[in-house]
Write a protein that holds these residues in place. Sequence first.
Motif, short mmCIF file in Angstrom:
data_model
loop_
_atom_site.label_atom_id
_atom_site.label_comp_id
_atom_site.label_asym_id
_atom_site.label_seq_id
_atom_site.Cartn_x
_atom_site.Cartn_y
_atom_site.Cartn_z
N LYS A 18 86.82 102.63 157.34
CA LYS A 18 85.60 102.39 156.57
C LYS A 18 84.38 102.33 157.47
N ALA A 19 84.53 101.68 158.62
CA ALA A 19 83.39 101.61 159.55
C ALA A 19 83.02 103.00 160.07
N SER A 20 84.03 103.83 160.33
CA SER A 20 83.75 105.18 160.81
C SER A 20 83.04 106.01 159.73
N VAL A 21 83.51 105.90 158.49
CA VAL A 21 82.89 106.65 157.40
C VAL A 21 81.46 106.19 157.17
N ILE A 22 81.26 104.88 157.16
CA ILE A 22 79.91 104.36 156.93
C ILE A 22 78.98 104.75 158.08
N GLY A 23 79.49 104.70 159.30
CA GLY A 23 78.66 105.14 160.43
C GLY A 23 78.26 106.60 160.33
N THR A 24 79.20 107.44 159.90
CA THR A 24 78.89 108.86 159.73
C THR A 24 77.86 109.08 158.63
N LEU A 25 77.98 108.34 157.54
CA LEU A 25 77.02 108.48 156.44
C LEU A 25 75.63 107.98 156.83
N VAL A 26 75.58 106.89 157.58
CA VAL A 26 74.28 106.39 158.03
C VAL A 26 73.63 107.37 158.99
N ASP A 27 74.43 107.95 159.88
CA ASP A 27 73.90 108.96 160.79
C ASP A 27 73.42 110.19 160.01
N VAL A 30 84.84 113.27 151.92
CA VAL A 30 86.27 113.36 151.61
C VAL A 30 87.00 112.10 152.09
N GLN A 31 86.70 111.64 153.29
CA GLN A 31 87.34 110.43 153.80
C GLN A 31 86.99 109.21 152.95
N LEU A 32 85.75 109.15 152.48
CA LEU A 32 85.34 108.02 151.65
C LEU A 32 86.08 108.02 150.32
N ARG A 33 86.27 109.19 149.73
CA ARG A 33 86.97 109.26 148.44
C ARG A 33 88.46 108.97 148.58
N LEU A 34 89.01 109.20 149.76
CA LEU A 34 90.44 108.96 149.98
C LEU A 34 90.76 107.55 150.44
N LEU A 35 89.75 106.71 150.60
CA LEU A 35 90.01 105.34 151.02
C LEU A 35 90.77 104.58 149.92
N PRO A 36 91.75 103.76 150.32
CA PRO A 36 92.51 103.00 149.31
C PRO A 36 91.74 101.79 148.79
N ILE A 37 90.55 102.05 148.27
CA ILE A 37 89.69 100.99 147.76
C ILE A 37 89.26 101.37 146.35
N LYS A 38 89.29 100.43 145.46
CA LYS A 38 88.88 100.69 144.10
C LYS A 38 87.37 100.95 144.06
N GLY A 39 87.00 102.07 143.45
CA GLY A 39 85.59 102.42 143.36
C GLY A 39 85.09 103.24 144.53
N ALA A 40 86.00 103.81 145.34
CA ALA A 40 85.55 104.62 146.48
C ALA A 40 84.84 105.88 146.01
N SER A 41 85.30 106.47 144.91
CA SER A 41 84.64 107.68 144.40
C SER A 41 83.24 107.37 143.89
N VAL A 42 83.06 106.19 143.31
CA VAL A 42 81.72 105.79 142.85
C VAL A 42 80.78 105.64 144.04
#
Length: 231
Positions: free
Chosen positions: A57-66, A94-106
């Motif tokens: 999650k930290a990697s995905v969020i860092g990529t999105l912020v960048d 794609v990585q964000l949508r595949l995270l095992p977290i409810k509401g990742a697609s949102v």
Amino acid sequence: MQWWNSFVSWLTAASNQAVVFGAVVLILSIVVASLLAAWVSRGAVRSLLAQHDRELKASVIGTLVDAATEASVWNSLTPQEQVMADRAVGQADVQLRLLPIKGASVAANWAAHQLAELKRTSATFGYQLEPALLEFRDRLIEWQSKPSRTRKVFQSDLDRWKVANTTSEKSLLAEQDAWAAQQHHDQFTEHAAPVPAPLNYAAGTPSPSTETQRLLDDVQALEVRPLPLQN
């Protein structure tokens, strides 16, 4: 039933109480040790999975912020940099949508909409996008810590944007994006290095190779010319 009676007699005999007690203690120890080992292993596996999820999650969020930082200066990027930025955003989506977290697609839909808005407004309001970048970062960090609560906020934002964007507004935004893309293309096309024109020799002007060959022929003719006889 004779064997059962014999077993009960042996089990209840006073001389065998120590053996029976030792066997019971051994069996209970094995059971307790097995349960304890299973509990410890389960906790270790769960902690490893949780740590991996946090790192992902930290990697995905860092990529999105960048990517949001690059989107805020989208028109100043070269076409090659824009392609690389879009590729990184696609992988993070794609990585964000595949995270095992409810509401990742949102969350992925919300981030995609915000990135598109940053790209669109970078053409005219690039110097005013720092608050939007900070809000984008803070909202994603909040979603990481409280996904259930932030998912409702993201969904409400998406519903509000869906109602606000009518057909005419969508066509207007599409025209604005096309105009910005054309301006960006023209800007980098003008700065491209001009291609040197090929050298064209006039019909009456000999080429360098022909002139050189003629000089060589003249020198060779002088060398083979016979010397005059001396009296």
